[in-house]
Design a protein around this motif. Sequence first.
Motif, short mmCIF file in Angstrom:
data_model
loop_
_atom_site.label_atom_id
_atom_site.label_comp_id
_atom_site.label_asym_id
_atom_site.label_seq_id
_atom_site.Cartn_x
_atom_site.Cartn_y
_atom_site.Cartn_z
N LYS A 173 0.83 -1.20 0.00
CA LYS A 173 0.00 0.00 0.00
C LYS A 173 0.87 1.26 0.00
O LYS A 173 0.57 2.24 -0.70
CB LYS A 173 -0.94 0.00 1.20
CG LYS A 173 -2.04 -1.06 1.13
CD LYS A 173 -2.94 -1.00 2.36
CE LYS A 173 -3.98 -2.11 2.33
NZ LYS A 173 -4.93 -1.97 1.20
N THR A 174 1.94 1.25 0.78
CA THR A 174 2.84 2.40 0.83
C THR A 174 3.49 2.64 -0.52
O THR A 174 3.56 3.79 -1.00
CB THR A 174 3.91 2.19 1.91
OG1 THR A 174 3.28 2.05 3.19
CG2 THR A 174 4.88 3.37 1.96
N LEU A 175 3.96 1.57 -1.17
CA LEU A 175 4.58 1.72 -2.48
C LEU A 175 3.57 2.21 -3.52
O LEU A 175 3.91 3.03 -4.38
CB LEU A 175 5.20 0.39 -2.92
CG LEU A 175 6.42 -0.07 -2.10
CD1 LEU A 175 6.84 -1.48 -2.52
CD2 LEU A 175 7.59 0.90 -2.27
N ALA A 176 2.33 1.71 -3.44
CA ALA A 176 1.30 2.17 -4.37
C ALA A 176 1.01 3.65 -4.16
O ALA A 176 0.88 4.41 -5.13
CB ALA A 176 0.03 1.34 -4.18
N TYR A 177 0.91 4.06 -2.91
CA TYR A 177 0.66 5.47 -2.62
C TYR A 177 1.77 6.34 -3.19
O TYR A 177 1.51 7.35 -3.85
CB TYR A 177 0.56 5.69 -1.10
CG TYR A 177 0.25 7.13 -0.73
CD1 TYR A 177 -1.05 7.53 -0.49
CD2 TYR A 177 1.27 8.09 -0.63
CE1 TYR A 177 -1.36 8.86 -0.16
CE2 TYR A 177 0.98 9.41 -0.31
CZ TYR A 177 -0.32 9.78 -0.07
OH TYR A 177 -0.61 11.08 0.23
N GLU A 178 3.02 5.96 -2.95
CA GLU A 178 4.14 6.76 -3.42
C GLU A 178 4.16 6.87 -4.94
O GLU A 178 4.42 7.96 -5.49
CB GLU A 178 5.45 6.16 -2.92
CG GLU A 178 5.64 6.30 -1.41
CD GLU A 178 6.91 5.63 -0.92
OE1 GLU A 178 7.63 4.99 -1.73
OE2 GLU A 178 7.20 5.73 0.29
N ALA A 179 3.89 5.77 -5.62
CA ALA A 179 3.91 5.79 -7.09
C ALA A 179 2.81 6.69 -7.65
O ALA A 179 3.05 7.49 -8.56
CB ALA A 179 3.76 4.36 -7.62
N ILE A 180 1.61 6.57 -7.11
CA ILE A 180 0.48 7.35 -7.61
C ILE A 180 0.64 8.82 -7.25
O ILE A 180 0.43 9.71 -8.08
CB ILE A 180 -0.84 6.78 -7.06
CG1 ILE A 180 -1.08 5.38 -7.64
CG2 ILE A 180 -2.01 7.69 -7.39
CD1 ILE A 180 -2.20 4.62 -6.97
N TYR A 181 1.04 9.08 -6.02
CA TYR A 181 1.24 10.47 -5.57
C TYR A 181 2.26 11.16 -6.47
O TYR A 181 2.05 12.28 -6.94
CB TYR A 181 1.70 10.45 -4.12
CG TYR A 181 1.99 11.83 -3.53
CD1 TYR A 181 1.01 12.52 -2.83
CD2 TYR A 181 3.24 12.42 -3.65
CE1 TYR A 181 1.26 13.77 -2.28
CE2 TYR A 181 3.51 13.66 -3.12
CZ TYR A 181 2.52 14.33 -2.43
OH TYR A 181 2.79 15.57 -1.90
N ARG A 182 3.37 10.50 -6.70
CA ARG A 182 4.46 11.10 -7.50
C ARG A 182 3.98 11.41 -8.92
O ARG A 182 4.21 12.50 -9.44
CB ARG A 182 5.65 10.15 -7.54
CG ARG A 182 6.87 10.67 -8.28
CD ARG A 182 8.05 9.75 -8.09
NE ARG A 182 7.79 8.40 -8.57
CZ ARG A 182 7.69 7.33 -7.78
NH1 ARG A 182 7.81 7.46 -6.46
NH2 ARG A 182 7.47 6.14 -8.28
#
Length: 353
Positions: A173-182
């Motif tokens: 979930k953290t990696l998904a958030y970072e990718a989408i946010y960026r």
Amino acid sequence: MLSSRNRHRLFEAGFRAVSATGADRWLAPAARGLGVILTFHHVSPEEPGPYAPNRLLAVTPDFLDATLCELDARGFEIVDLDAVPERLVTPDDRPPFAVLTFDDGYRDNLEHAAPVLRRHGAPWTLFVTSDFADGRGRLWWIELERAIARLDRVRIDIGGRSLDLPARSPQQKTLAYEAIYRDLRGGSEARLLDRIAALCAEAGFRAGDIADELCLSWRDLRALGRDPSVTFGAHTRSHPMLAKHEARAAAHEIGEGRDRLAAELGRRVRHLSYPVGDPTAAGQREFALARDLGFDTAVTTRPGHLFGGHAGHLHALPRVSVNGCHQSRAALAGLLSGVPLMAWNRGRRLNVA
């Protein structure tokens, strides 16, 4: 690219190194300048869970208390934001000053920050987004966090490409958030809001409902305003990244947010905080808009302490974020010394371009 966890570990190691060598003491006279404006968002006693991509925006009441104690121990005088222009022009031999600012207008500022600040007799500034006080508006960074928290897989189209990311474990979930946010931050704000609204719908809740839950209402703000130690500042109407919008729209956001705040609270609003506040969200055009609209000061999120040269750039003032990922004495000592920020800015005292 470093993950957020590894990046924060690197920062924490740097803070410990500065503290261990004593650089936060012997370099401070040159690095800390005349003073510092500190940035806070949430203040809450709740411990973040393993998936908490916005944990950097929250500190505990105990750490807020520790910050105020450290400021006192290091000889800082806590002043109101109103005092900054004069302190920059006539520094004399006064001690360094600190200003405490809180962005967005969260309810936990009243519940958990205000009692700590009152106990220390510390003045502080609350920057309010008027749509949030209305119980609407898009706290999209929290919407994105909550949507991913509810989903086991995240599918989203961004910039002509499709992302299909697993989101079962906290790490995924953290990696998904970072990718989408960026990726979303790199494009238009309209696209960002649209894509996150779609994820919210898929996750089973409506975008735009979080402000009513998390932010202070006008009634709350009027009650808080009875405390003379509180200064209210404008944080626009809807919290846009101003530089991504046409000048007329940006000016409307700034002016309408200020005017609504002044009308609801019966106070003149002299200070502005640019939403997001980094160079992608606020630059020279926005600094000129704030000046032309009559604000006394406007603050960014560009990291740095205040020097005499900032007297000529009162609408591009830097701040130092008190980061929830670094709630340690070493981190606090480093930030208040100005030493890590001097290195970050490559020795530049002004970053106003």
